[in-house]
Design a protein around this motif. Structure first.
Motif, short mmCIF file in Angstrom:
data_model
loop_
_atom_site.label_atom_id
_atom_site.label_comp_id
_atom_site.label_asym_id
_atom_site.label_seq_id
_atom_site.Cartn_x
_atom_site.Cartn_y
_atom_site.Cartn_z
N ALA A 79 1.04 -1.26 0.20
CA ALA A 79 0.34 -0.27 0.23
C ALA A 79 1.00 1.03 0.29
CB ALA A 79 -0.54 0.09 1.03
N THR A 80 0.84 2.48 -0.63
CA THR A 80 1.14 3.36 -0.75
C THR A 80 0.74 4.24 -0.86
OG1 THR A 80 1.95 3.76 -3.25
CG2 THR A 80 2.95 2.06 -2.34
N CYS A 81 0.81 5.49 -0.50
CA CYS A 81 0.91 7.04 -0.46
C CYS A 81 1.59 8.49 -0.87
CB CYS A 81 -0.08 7.54 1.03
SG CYS A 81 -0.78 8.77 1.17
N ASP A 82 1.54 8.79 -2.22
CA ASP A 82 2.67 9.77 -2.56
C ASP A 82 3.91 8.74 -3.00
OD1 ASP A 82 1.02 11.73 -2.21
OD2 ASP A 82 1.69 12.26 -0.26
N GLY A 83 3.30 7.50 -3.72
CA GLY A 83 5.32 6.84 -3.75
C GLY A 83 5.56 5.97 -3.02
N ARG A 84 4.80 6.08 -1.51
CA ARG A 84 5.97 5.58 -0.40
C ARG A 84 4.79 4.32 0.04
NH1 ARG A 84 10.10 8.88 1.53
NH2 ARG A 84 10.71 6.73 2.85
N CYS A 85 5.31 3.56 0.86
CA CYS A 85 5.54 1.62 1.57
C CYS A 85 4.77 2.67 2.60
CB CYS A 85 6.18 0.90 1.02
SG CYS A 85 5.77 -0.02 2.42
N VAL A 86 2.89 2.40 3.23
CA VAL A 86 2.90 2.77 4.62
C VAL A 86 1.87 1.95 5.26
CG1 VAL A 86 2.36 5.42 3.42
CG2 VAL A 86 0.06 3.62 3.16
N GLY A 87 2.18 0.39 4.14
CA GLY A 87 1.77 -0.63 4.85
C GLY A 87 1.89 -1.76 3.89
N PHE A 88 2.32 -3.08 3.79
CA PHE A 88 2.60 -4.23 3.22
C PHE A 88 2.16 -5.22 3.81
CE2 PHE A 88 6.57 -3.96 6.08
CZ PHE A 88 7.27 -5.13 6.19
N LEU A 89 1.75 -6.59 3.33
CA LEU A 89 1.25 -8.11 3.51
C LEU A 89 2.61 -8.99 2.72
CD1 LEU A 89 -1.72 -9.56 3.52
CD2 LEU A 89 -0.70 -10.30 1.65
N GLU A 90 2.99 -9.63 3.91
CA GLU A 90 3.87 -10.46 2.54
C GLU A 90 3.40 -11.99 2.42
OE1 GLU A 90 8.33 -9.95 3.49
OE2 GLU A 90 6.85 -10.81 5.24
N LEU A 91 2.35 -12.42 1.31
CA LEU A 91 1.94 -13.96 1.06
C LEU A 91 2.60 -14.89 0.58
CD1 LEU A 91 -1.11 -14.81 0.68
CD2 LEU A 91 -1.15 -13.60 -0.66
N ASP A 92 2.64 -16.26 1.60
CA ASP A 92 3.33 -17.79 0.58
C ASP A 92 2.12 -18.02 -0.07
OD1 ASP A 92 4.42 -20.03 0.37
OD2 ASP A 92 5.21 -20.05 2.62
N ILE A 93 1.68 -18.12 -1.61
CA ILE A 93 1.02 -18.91 -2.12
C ILE A 93 0.67 -20.33 -1.56
CG2 ILE A 93 -0.07 -18.91 -4.57
CD1 ILE A 93 0.40 -15.81 -4.59
N PRO A 94 2.83 -20.50 -1.92
CA PRO A 94 2.01 -22.25 -2.52
C PRO A 94 1.72 -22.88 -0.98
CG PRO A 94 3.76 -21.73 -3.39
CD PRO A 94 3.22 -20.19 -2.44
N LEU A 103 -5.27 -16.10 -3.25
CA LEU A 103 -5.49 -18.18 -2.40
C LEU A 103 -6.50 -17.83 -3.72
CD1 LEU A 103 -4.50 -16.77 0.68
CD2 LEU A 103 -2.90 -17.42 -0.80
N LEU A 104 -7.44 -17.74 -3.48
CA LEU A 104 -8.26 -17.95 -4.56
C LEU A 104 -8.34 -18.60 -6.57
CD1 LEU A 104 -11.86 -15.46 -3.06
CD2 LEU A 104 -11.78 -18.50 -2.92
N GLU A 105 -7.59 -17.20 -6.61
CA GLU A 105 -7.34 -17.26 -8.22
C GLU A 105 -6.49 -18.67 -8.23
OE1 GLU A 105 -5.42 -13.92 -8.88
OE2 GLU A 105 -7.52 -13.23 -9.30
N HIS A 106 -5.31 -19.21 -7.05
CA HIS A 106 -4.47 -19.86 -6.59
C HIS A 106 -4.79 -21.59 -6.75
CE1 HIS A 106 -1.53 -17.51 -7.81
NE2 HIS A 106 -0.79 -18.00 -8.22
N GLY A 107 -6.51 -21.02 -6.21
CA GLY A 107 -7.03 -22.72 -6.03
C GLY A 107 -7.20 -22.90 -4.09
N TRP A 108 -6.75 -22.17 -2.83
CA TRP A 108 -6.92 -21.93 -1.94
C TRP A 108 -8.26 -21.91 -1.10
CZ3 TRP A 108 -3.28 -24.64 1.27
CH2 TRP A 108 -2.88 -24.68 1.09
N GLY A 109 -8.68 -22.58 -0.56
CA GLY A 109 -10.29 -22.15 0.00
C GLY A 109 -10.36 -21.70 1.76
N HIS A 110 -8.64 -21.71 1.75
CA HIS A 110 -8.89 -20.45 3.11
C HIS A 110 -7.21 -20.26 2.68
CE1 HIS A 110 -7.09 -24.76 3.82
NE2 HIS A 110 -6.26 -24.22 4.95
N ARG A 139 -12.04 -18.89 6.19
CA ARG A 139 -12.56 -19.95 4.04
C ARG A 139 -12.94 -18.52 3.88
NH1 ARG A 139 -13.32 -24.71 5.07
NH2 ARG A 139 -13.73 -26.04 7.10
N LEU A 140 -12.13 -19.01 2.78
CA LEU A 140 -12.34 -17.68 1.92
C LEU A 140 -13.67 -18.12 0.54
CD1 LEU A 140 -8.61 -17.48 0.07
CD2 LEU A 140 -9.78 -16.42 2.07
N SER A 141 -13.92 -17.25 0.05
CA SER A 141 -14.59 -16.98 -0.48
C SER A 141 -15.36 -15.65 -1.87
CB SER A 141 -16.37 -17.02 -0.13
OG SER A 141 -16.62 -15.81 0.56
#
Length: 178
Positions: free
Chosen positions: A79-94, A124-131, A172-174
């Motif tokens: 998440a950026t504001c005026d080009g600077r990071c103000v938040g982030f999330l690291e996701l391990d899709i596998p 995650l949904l796009e990669h087949g995860w249900g949760h 659970r994802l939907s």
């Protein structure tokens, strides 16, 4: 997620900042380091002692290169504001696992973390995860439990010789129509 989306687009009257969401780039590493450090040291102050926060913050250096290296391990949403990071999330899709979620303390409770989670859940949904699962700090767990995440139990981790409590949560994802 190269396409940018907006949250809280500025209105001519309000002048509120526009938050853009995208995948992290190498140039974001230094900002990530600062968001992490301040989120832990300031944002978690009501939930963890100074000693606990210092041990937690010491797990990652305040150097861009460490965060850029993590971008190679995890899908990092920014998440950026005026080009600077103000938040982030690291996701391990596998693994269907959200590794981290941090927001600059003065911008917390404005939907930035929630929007990052929506993007992660969609991926995650796009990669087949249900949760999705996450090991959440006390502060984050409170918020996620109110949003429908399920508590799988408390665990203790040791960081630099100091014990920290966290909660394993699952959702659970939907598909969400947008």
């Amino acid at each position: 997620m190269e396409t940018m989306t907006m949250n809280d687009a500025p209105s001519p009257r309000s002048g509120s900042p526009r938050i853009l969401y995208r995948q992290a780039k190498a140039r974001d590493g230094a900002d990530q380091a600062e968001v992490f450090h301040h989120a832990v040291m300031q944002g978690a102050a009501a939930h963890y002692s100074v000693e606990q926060r210092a041990a937690w913050a010491a797990t990652m250096p305040r150097e861009a290169s460490a965060w850029v290296a993590r971008q190679a391990l995890y899908t990092t949403l920014m998440a950026t504001c005026d080009g600077r990071c103000v938040g982030f999330l690291e996701l391990d899709i596998p693994k269907g696992y959200i590794h981290t979620l941090y927001v600059w303390p003065s911008l917390s409770r404005r939907g930035i973390g929630s929007t990052l989670l929506v993007h992660a859940e969609r991926m995650l949904l796009e990669h087949g995860w249900g949760h999705a699962t996450i090991d959440a700090s006390r502060m984050l767990a409170e918020s996620l439990l109110r949003r429908g995440w399920r508590d799988l139990g408390t665990e203790w981790v040791t960081r630099n010789g100091v014990r920290l409590e966290r909660q394993r949560l699952e959702k659970r994802l939907s598909a969400i129509e947008t």
